[in-house]
Design an enzyme around this catalytic site. Structure first.
Site, PDB file in Angstrom:
ATOM      1  N   LYS A  52       0.885  -1.199   0.091  1.00 36.06           N
ATOM      2  CA  LYS A  52      -0.035   0.117   0.096  1.00 36.06           C
ATOM      3  C   LYS A  52       0.967   1.294   0.159  1.00 36.06           C
ATOM      4  O   LYS A  52       0.587   2.244  -0.810  1.00 36.06           O
ATOM      5  CB  LYS A  52      -1.071  -0.136   1.276  1.00 36.06           C
ATOM      6  CG  LYS A  52      -1.992  -1.120   1.021  1.00 36.06           C
ATOM      7  CD  LYS A  52      -2.845  -1.357   2.314  1.00 36.06           C
ATOM      8  CE  LYS A  52      -3.784  -2.488   2.361  1.00 36.06           C
ATOM      9  NZ  LYS A  52      -4.608  -2.627   3.630  1.00 36.06           N
ATOM     10  N   GLN A  96      -4.279  -1.991   9.878  1.00 35.80           N
ATOM     11  CA  GLN A  96      -4.401  -3.229   9.132  1.00 35.80           C
ATOM     12  C   GLN A  96      -4.886  -4.412  10.165  1.00 35.80           C
ATOM     13  O   GLN A  96      -4.485  -4.470  11.103  1.00 35.80           O
ATOM     14  CB  GLN A  96      -2.903  -3.511   8.895  1.00 35.80           C
ATOM     15  CG  GLN A  96      -2.690  -4.679   7.861  1.00 35.80           C
ATOM     16  CD  GLN A  96      -3.382  -4.554   6.262  1.00 35.80           C
ATOM     17  OE1 GLN A  96      -3.470  -3.637   5.940  1.00 35.80           O
ATOM     18  NE2 GLN A  96      -3.973  -5.588   5.728  1.00 35.80           N
ATOM     19  N   ASP A 119     -10.657   2.829   4.709  1.00 34.41           N
ATOM     20  CA  ASP A 119     -11.077   1.729   4.648  1.00 34.41           C
ATOM     21  C   ASP A 119     -12.747   1.388   4.667  1.00 34.41           C
ATOM     22  O   ASP A 119     -13.122   0.262   4.182  1.00 34.41           O
ATOM     23  CB  ASP A 119     -10.562   0.566   5.912  1.00 34.41           C
ATOM     24  CG  ASP A 119      -9.364   0.058   5.629  1.00 34.41           C
ATOM     25  OD1 ASP A 119      -8.992  -0.681   4.630  1.00 34.41           O
ATOM     26  OD2 ASP A 119      -8.571   0.029   6.488  1.00 34.41           O
TER      27      ASP A 119
HETATM   28  N1  GUN Z   1      -6.921  -6.859   6.327  1.00 27.06           N
HETATM   29  C1  GUN Z   1      -7.552  -7.572   5.213  1.00 27.06           C
HETATM   30  N2  GUN Z   1      -8.001  -6.716   4.176  1.00 27.06           N
HETATM   31  C2  GUN Z   1      -7.980  -5.308   4.880  1.00 27.06           C
HETATM   32  C3  GUN Z   1      -8.327  -4.143   4.315  1.00 27.06           C
HETATM   33  O1  GUN Z   1      -8.834  -4.076   3.347  1.00 27.06           O
HETATM   34  N3  GUN Z   1      -8.024  -3.164   5.230  1.00 27.06           N
HETATM   35  C4  GUN Z   1      -7.166  -3.384   6.420  1.00 27.06           C
HETATM   36  N4  GUN Z   1      -7.158  -2.360   7.295  1.00 27.06           N
HETATM   37  N5  GUN Z   1      -6.876  -4.506   6.901  1.00 27.06           N
HETATM   38  C5  GUN Z   1      -7.400  -5.664   6.138  1.00 27.06           C
END
Ligand code: GUN
Length: 293
Positions: A52, A96, A119
């Site tokens: 990311k 995350q 998110d």
């Molecule tokens: N863990 C798995 N997918 C995601 C996501 O889209 N965002 C976050 N913050 N954690 C994740």
């Protein structure tokens, strides 16, 4: 059969975003800024967060990673989030997931300022999505929509089966695809671990979205000829032939399914890449929102 190539879709989206950032910088304004919090040492989470951040750099966004110890207290994590909430130079905040056991995921999600919640997991943002007025569409469902749009795949009037009912993927994509409007108007069935006759339901579907986290769950005999298959799975399985000691497996038995379907996403190289581009789009949206633009 057409491969739905995340590489191509994500690159096109990133090119657009880069051009927007360039024009922002030309006006002597600061670039959008994403803060990512990573708790603990989970290898997969580390990889996702670093991908990311790498994507942020590619489009000219600023970004920060905050690493916290696996045993960190929930109050310290919330404190950190509050600092980011109050920092006007930060547009987007993501924590995350999954988080270690001592931390309550919902408490964390709720502590993020909804206008920085790139998110889209905060209950306010979930509610806005549910009522057809989202500020932030969670990155994976958004990535799926961007993929379908790029390849002009019609959803209106189609039968869609979503396998998996997670808050991150299955639930939001099922809502989005059944809503009125572009990328919507589908008739959606959500399947899960208690669903009877999943094979038959899949066989009737024009579009199958597999988000269950079980490698090879979707077999060739579950897909009707000409169906569209979107594979959201990204499970690490031990593989001694690989340098890293594992390979990434989707939820779909690709070798059985690809001959039958009209379109399919590969794993890796499919939805995962559009997901990251979707997060970048959300971060730009947060930047505009927080500047009142
Ligand atoms: N863990 C798995 N997918 C995601 C996501 O889209 N965002 C976050 N913050 N954690 C994740």
């Amino acid at each position: 059969m057409v491969l739905l190539q995340g590489t191509i879709v994500a690159q096109a989206l990133k090119n657009d975003l880069k051009a927007i950032v360039d024009s922002i910088l030309l006006e002597n304004k600061r670039a959008p800024n994403l803060a990512a919090i990573l708790v603990g040492d989970n290898g997969a989470s580390k990889t996702y967060v670093s991908n990311k951040i790498k994507a942020c750099k590619e489009v000219g966004f600023q970004s920060t990673i905050i690493n916290l110890d696996e045993n960190v207290d929930q109050s310290i994590l919330i404190n950190q989030i509050e600092k980011l909430n109050n920092n006007s130079a930060i547009d987007g905040i993501l924590v995350q997931l999954p988080l270690p056991k001592q931390i309550n995921e919902q408490d964390i999600v709720k502590s993020i300022n909804p206008s920085k919640d790139v998110d889209g997991f905060h209950p306010l943002n979930t509610g806005k999505l549910l009522t057809g007025n989202p500020d932030f569409i969670p990155a994976t469902p958004f990535g799926i929509l961007l993929m379908l749009s790029h390849y002009n795949i019609e959803t209106s009037g189609k039968k869609v089966v979503v396998i998996g009912r997670s808050n991150i993927v299955g639930r939001p994509i099922s809502i989005l695809l059944s809503q009125l409007g572009q990328n919507g108007n589908a008739t959606v069935t959500v399947c899960h671990s208690k669903t009877n006759n999943i094979e038959q339901l899949c066989l009737e579907a024009d579009i199958v979205i597999a988000a269950v986290g079980i490698p090879n769950f979707v077999k060739g005999n579950m897909i009707k000829n000409g169906a569209v298959v979107i594979d959201v799975g990204i499970t690490r399985v031990p593989d001694n032939s690989k340098k890293l000691g594992y390979s990434i497996k989707g939820d779909v038995a690709f070798d059985e399914v690809f001959e039958k379907c009209s379109y399919i996403t590969p794993v890796p190289g499919g939805v995962g890449l559009t997901t990251i581009a979707a997060l970048l789009k959300n971060t730009l949206h947060a930047y505009y929102m927080n500047q009142g633009i």
